[in-house]
Design an enzyme around this catalytic site. Structure first.
Site, PDB file in Angstrom:
ATOM      1  N   SER B 225      45.285  34.706  42.293  1.00  0.00           N
ATOM      2  CA  SER B 225      43.970  35.278  41.976  1.00  0.00           C
ATOM      3  C   SER B 225      43.717  36.526  42.809  1.00  0.00           C
ATOM      4  O   SER B 225      43.145  37.507  42.336  1.00  0.00           O
ATOM      5  CB  SER B 225      42.880  34.241  42.224  1.00  0.00           C
ATOM      6  OG  SER B 225      42.786  33.957  43.599  1.00  0.00           O
ATOM      7  N   ARG B 229      43.157  39.821  40.629  1.00  0.00           N
ATOM      8  CA  ARG B 229      41.814  40.386  40.650  1.00  0.00           C
ATOM      9  C   ARG B 229      41.880  41.890  40.891  1.00  0.00           C
ATOM     10  O   ARG B 229      41.285  42.688  40.171  1.00  0.00           O
ATOM     11  CB  ARG B 229      40.979  39.725  41.739  1.00  0.00           C
ATOM     12  CG  ARG B 229      39.555  40.270  41.813  1.00  0.00           C
ATOM     13  CD  ARG B 229      38.768  39.660  42.952  1.00  0.00           C
ATOM     14  NE  ARG B 229      38.693  38.208  42.851  1.00  0.00           N
ATOM     15  CZ  ARG B 229      39.373  37.372  43.615  1.00  0.00           C
ATOM     16  NH1 ARG B 229      40.174  37.842  44.550  1.00  0.00           N
ATOM     17  NH2 ARG B 229      39.270  36.075  43.458  1.00  0.00           N
ATOM     18  N   ASN B 233      41.140  44.698  37.886  1.00  0.00           N
ATOM     19  CA  ASN B 233      40.052  45.664  38.016  1.00  0.00           C
ATOM     20  C   ASN B 233      40.555  47.091  37.935  1.00  0.00           C
ATOM     21  O   ASN B 233      39.987  47.938  37.244  1.00  0.00           O
ATOM     22  CB  ASN B 233      39.324  45.451  39.342  1.00  0.00           C
ATOM     23  CG  ASN B 233      38.221  44.430  39.220  1.00  0.00           C
ATOM     24  OD1 ASN B 233      37.162  44.733  38.709  1.00  0.00           O
ATOM     25  ND2 ASN B 233      38.480  43.207  39.642  1.00  0.00           N
TER      26      ASN B 233
END
Lengths: 156, 295
Positions: B225, B229, B233
């Site tokens: 994660s 992440r 993004n």
């Protein structure tokens, strides 16, 4: 989006950068920050001390001025006392001197009077003698009438 | 871009392809000329652009901060030094806030992660065509390479290898400190004795696989994660920049529109750039704090 050797390369680069940062960047920067913190704290403490010292010396200064004022007042009072003493002394001295002068003048006057009286007596005797000679028309034997003349003179 | 067949799909694909160096299936070594070739190279290939930009930016960070570190004294700091100290104090405060143990690695690790990721993310704010186009021109005119075969992805954090590389390092550190602080037994019991626990020995043994499964997912999901992440993004941000850049070929009106949109998105993206760097750093510190603390 292939996972490939780049993954390992990136991991190695990451480890190297972190190691370098831990070894050569973080410690000196943290040390500088800590040093500055201590320095600022010391500076503030010194300023505080300075302030206290200033307050203390101000208090001391006020005390010194108070003392000086007291001493000055004492001195002035002493001087005034001494001045009046001197004036009193001078007054009494002057009185004594004046009396002395008056006494001396009086005695001189007495002496002068006596002397004048003596002179007058003598002159009167002579005058009386001369008057008597003229009245009698002949010389009065001074020797013969000395006793009488002296009596006369003494009566004057 | 400077290709004969400039289609929208081709433009986007070209922008999303890394410059890959590796062994072709026929045995020769070289750069992949398209996405297909890059895929065929398998694991033993390297993204030259990702490595180049990440290392350049990492070295930039190291150079700037070590310059500041060498000049750092207790006297009044200069403007640049002041800025560096501000960053360092910001990181230090954050680490102190979320990390309770004593470990001299954590704060420098957080600083490196934050500044490095921030710098890599900031490459996203450079207009999408500048560096790739310049590279293509140089390669074409000096080395005679077909510009369509020259790829240049300048934002390392839009490469999943880069984000995984970092989160892998964090993962290894997490495991290392878990073993070091809690001991092999403590770490194993943490993985097997919770969240379900029982006093009955039989039940306890029965719970072990369940717990191991759940905790294993929890353990593995952290690095995944963490990296996805950041990757997601930045990849999305990059994608939007590419789409906006497509507007520039649509005439004056759409070009102006694109300019306005690009400016707006870039300003908004500054927030994402900063936020993602900060989140990556903070979560790293939190994971390491969890590795250090007993349950």
């Amino acid at each position: 989006m292939n996972i490939n050797l780049t993954l390992i390369g990136q991991s190695i680069a990451f480890i190297v950068f972190v190691w370098f940062c831990m070894k050569f960047i973080w410690p000196p920067l943290m040390k500088a920050l800590e040093d500055r913190k201590t320095k600022i704290a010391e500076g503030l403490a010194a300023a505080e001390r300075g302030k206290q010292e200033q307050a203390l010396s101000e208090k001391r200064g006020v005390e010194v001025i108070k003392n000086a004022k007291g001493k000055a007042a004492e001195i002035i009072a002493g001087a005034e006392k001494r001045g009046s003493e001197i004036v009193d002394e001078a007054k009494s001295d002057a009185k004594v001197e004046g009396e002395r002068i008056i006494t001396a003048a009086k005695s001189e006057i007495d002496q002068e009077i006596n002397r004048a009286r003596e002179t007058l007596r003598g002159e009167l005797a002579m005058l009386a003698t001369a008057g008597a000679e003229q009245i009698l028309g002949k010389a009065v034997d001074a020797e013969a009438h000395r006793k009488m003349l002296d009596d006369l003179a003494a009566q004057l | 871009m400077a290709s004969e067949e400039l289609t929208t799909t081709g433009y986007i694909k070209h922008h999303l392809q890394n410059l890959t160096f590796g062994q072709h299936p026929n045995g020769s070594w070289g750069f992949a000329h398209n996405a297909q070739e890059a895929r065929e190279m398998g694991f033993w290939a390297i993204h030259v652009d990702t490595m180049l930009w990440s290392v350049v930016l990492g070295v930039l960070f190291i150079w700037l901060f070590s310059k500041a570190a060498r000049r750092a004294t207790a006297d009044t700091p200069s403007g640049f030094l002041n800025f560096v100290e501000w960053v360092v104090e910001f990181i230090d405060d954050n680490v102190r806030g979320s990390f309770s143990g004593r470990n001299d690695l954590i704060a420098p690790l957080a600083l490196t992660l934050f500044v490095w990721i921030l710098l890599m993310n900031c490459m996203d704010l450079v207009p999408v065509d500048w560096i790739p186009w310049t590279t293509q021109m140089i390669m074409h005119h000096i080395f005679g390479v077909d510009p369509h075969h020259v790829y240049m992805k300048v934002v390392p954090t839009t490469d999943v290898n880069a984000t995984f590389g970092m989160s892998l390092g964090v993962f290894v550190l997490t495991i290392y400190y878990s073993l070091k602080i809690k001991g092999p037994v403590g770490f194993a019991s943490e993985l097997t004795m919770q969240p379900f626990s029982a006093t009955n020995p039989v039940l306890k043994i029965l719970f072990i696989p369940v717990n191991l499964f759940l905790e294993g997912i929890g353990l593995l999901s952290k690095p995944i994660s963490l990296s996805l992440r950041l990757f997601g993004n930045l990849f999305a941000g990059e994608m939007i920049f590419i789409l906006i850049a497509l507007l520039f070929s649509g005439g004056l009106f759409w070009g102006l529109m694109g300019g306005v949109l690009q400016l707006g998105w870039a300003i908004f993206h500054i927030l994402i750039v900063l936020l993602q760097a900060f989140i990556f750093m903070t979560l790293t510190v939190v994971y390491l704090e969890m590795a250090h603390s007993e349950h």
